[in-house]
Design an enzyme around this catalytic site. Structure first.
Site, PDB file in Angstrom:
ATOM      1  N   CYS A  50       0.656  -1.182  -0.088  1.00 40.34           N
ATOM      2  CA  CYS A  50       0.035   0.236   0.047  1.00 40.34           C
ATOM      3  C   CYS A  50       0.988   1.310   0.124  1.00 40.34           C
ATOM      4  O   CYS A  50       0.324   2.379  -0.393  1.00 40.34           O
ATOM      5  CB  CYS A  50      -0.761   0.014   1.089  1.00 40.34           C
ATOM      6  SG  CYS A  50      -0.086  -0.096   2.993  1.00 40.34           S
ATOM      7  N   GLU A 112       9.180  -0.246  11.379  1.00 44.39           N
ATOM      8  CA  GLU A 112       8.075  -1.356  11.165  1.00 44.39           C
ATOM      9  C   GLU A 112       8.524  -2.585  10.739  1.00 44.39           C
ATOM     10  O   GLU A 112       9.388  -2.540   9.754  1.00 44.39           O
ATOM     11  CB  GLU A 112       6.886  -0.707  10.621  1.00 44.39           C
ATOM     12  CG  GLU A 112       7.145  -0.496   9.169  1.00 44.39           C
ATOM     13  CD  GLU A 112       6.561  -1.499   8.526  1.00 44.39           C
ATOM     14  OE1 GLU A 112       6.062  -2.541   8.683  1.00 44.39           O
ATOM     15  OE2 GLU A 112       6.892  -1.305   7.219  1.00 44.39           O
ATOM     16  N   PRO A 113       7.883  -3.722  11.379  1.00 45.76           N
ATOM     17  CA  PRO A 113       8.589  -4.958  10.722  1.00 45.76           C
ATOM     18  C   PRO A 113       8.030  -5.792   9.643  1.00 45.76           C
ATOM     19  O   PRO A 113       8.373  -6.516   9.091  1.00 45.76           O
ATOM     20  CB  PRO A 113       8.292  -5.939  12.245  1.00 45.76           C
ATOM     21  CG  PRO A 113       7.506  -5.220  12.616  1.00 45.76           C
ATOM     22  CD  PRO A 113       7.071  -3.931  12.613  1.00 45.76           C
ATOM     23  N   GLY A 189     -12.315  -1.952  15.998  1.00 49.93           N
ATOM     24  CA  GLY A 189     -11.556  -1.710  14.778  1.00 49.93           C
ATOM     25  C   GLY A 189     -10.176  -2.193  15.076  1.00 49.93           C
ATOM     26  O   GLY A 189      -9.781  -2.946  15.956  1.00 49.93           O
ATOM     27  N   THR A 191      -7.551  -0.328  15.756  1.00 53.73           N
ATOM     28  CA  THR A 191      -6.626   0.128  16.842  1.00 53.73           C
ATOM     29  C   THR A 191      -6.965  -0.621  18.080  1.00 53.73           C
ATOM     30  O   THR A 191      -6.160  -0.935  18.943  1.00 53.73           O
ATOM     31  CB  THR A 191      -6.919   1.638  16.954  1.00 53.73           C
ATOM     32  OG1 THR A 191      -6.521   2.338  15.901  1.00 53.73           O
ATOM     33  CG2 THR A 191      -6.313   2.214  18.260  1.00 53.73           C
TER      34      THR A 191
END
Length: 419
Positions: A50, A112-113, A189, A191
């Site tokens: 994305c 971020e992984p 959601g 989060t």
């Protein structure tokens, strides 16, 4: 080296353009094959997420803009659309970029992984499409190793920077032992799902999931060993909650001052820690005025996130040093590949000479020549054949050059001849 990376990402192109220049799982095999069929392109890997689409290619020495040509042919008008938004890296710059991507240094969220898993998927897809060869295969395998080293040797991934993690971090500061606490999570959601998983990892005693869609609440509750309720059931359960974390898409507050006051009375003034992650807010600001309520909104989490981001930035500087070292290592391997055809040719010629003199020696033995004499002749003849041309070239070079002779210096190094 002849490596190229052509791409766009979240820093160079808006989402509308990234959507045009993306390849889903169905389209990717055909795209790989089509690009691989360009005359000057030998190997291809396509990364499409994305946030980025990148084409990695190993190309011929006389490469002539084959990626641009392919884009113009494959998707009409796409090259014109991306020509002002794309970046293109060559050789060691392409290697360095890939290593930075794999290590999370080029991501929207630093460190971020998830991108590493996406790179491994792209590698497998290229392998399946038979567009992966020795050079890109080695490059991507090395990128995976570098990313692992960065995560092992630095703190790039040890300080989560999500809002969900920040909310749970605050909870741990208020309640040192979450194993005795009950959490009410409002929403279902992404989060809240992250919040639930962080709480579960920290050993929370009990979780209640409240959501407008009870089915979604049940699905999440089942994953995290929680209990699902509807939003309408919250007044009956709010008093059970030591921690309340809310993140819905509601345009109006879900928790009002009156409901919270009633819950506090039932709790006999035992405090409640509340985090309102939603925008617009789910919890009326007036709730924060109540005694025994500790209310934080999303802006209050900024300091925690910024502190962790700074930790990641410090780790990123260490990671860049690791990457620079590993880029040099890979560049050395690529240069060594240029010697492979020469080494192969030398070996082939030596084997031909060896076969020829061995055949002659065997015939001599069959004709009655003593084996010792035949072996001595074999050794002498093979030595002469192997060294004739190098010796001739060295004499010719010495005859033609008055200055310091590079060929003779190279020969000393090649045969490890000491002064």
């Amino acid at each position: 080296m002849h490596l190229i990376c052509f791409g766009i990402n979240h820093t160079t192109a808006p989402i509308a353009l990234r959507e045009q220049f993306s390849f889903d799982d169905k389209a990717l095999p055909a795209a790989l094959t089509s690009l691989h069929q360009q005359a000057d392109i030998n190997e291809v890997v396509i990364i499409s997420t994305c946030n980025r689409t990148e084409l990695y290619c190993h190309v011929d020495e006389d490469y002539d803009n084959g990626i641009s040509t392919w884009l113009q042919q494959y998707r009409s008008g796409l090259y014109e659309a991306v020509k002002d938004s794309h970046y293109q890296y060559h050789d060691t710059d392409a290697v360095q970029h890939l290593y930075r991507v794999a290590s999370g240094l080029d991501s929207m969220v630093l460190g971020e992984p998830q991108i590493l898993g996406q790179l491994k998927t792209a590698y497998t897809q290229s392998l399946n499409a038979q567009t992966l060869g020795k050079s890109l295969g080695r490059l991507f395998q090395h990128a995976f190793t570098v990313a692992k080293q960065v995560r092992t040797d630095t703190a790039i991934g040890s300080s989560p920077v999500s809002v969900a993690f920040a909310a749970v971090s605050l909870s741990k500061q208020i309640f040192s032992n979450l194993k005795q606490a009950t959490a009410l999570l409002i929403g279902a959601g992404e989060t809240i799902e992250l919040v639930a998983r962080h709480l579960q990892d920290n050993g929370i005693k009990r979780m209640i999931i409240a959501n407008r869609s009870v089915e979604r609440a049940h699905n999440l509750a089942a994953d995290v060993n929680g209990y699902a309720i509807s939003l309408g059931e919250m007044p009956a359960h709010l008093a059970e909650a030591d921690i309340v974390i809310s993140s819905t898409a509601s345009q109006l507050p879900i928790l009002g001052k009156g409901m919270v006051e009633s819950a506090l009375k039932q709790r006999k003034r035992r405090p409640i820690f509340m985090v309102d992650i939603a925008v617009p807010r789910d919890i009326e600001p007036e709730v924060g005025q109540l005694e025994d309520i500790y209310l934080y909104c999303v802006d209050d989490l900024h300091d925690i996130i910024e502190e962790n981001l700074q930790s990641r930035r410090d780790a990123a500087r260490q990671a860049e040093e690791i990457i620079d070292s590993q880029v040099s290592h890979f560049a050395g391997w690529m240069r060594s590949q240029d010697a492979v055809p020469v080494i192969r040719a030398i070996r082939d010629e030596a084997q031909q000479h060896s076969a020829s003199v061995l055949d002659k020696a065997l015939k001599q033995v069959q004709q009655g020549v003593p084996a010792e004499q035949a072996m001595a002749e074999l050794a002498r003849t093979l030595t002469n054949k192997l060294l004739h041309e190098p010796s001739r070239q060295l004499r010719l070079s010495a005859f033609q050059n008055d200055d310091e002779n590079l060929l003779i210096m190279a020969a000393r190094q090649l045969f490890n001849i000491k002064d």
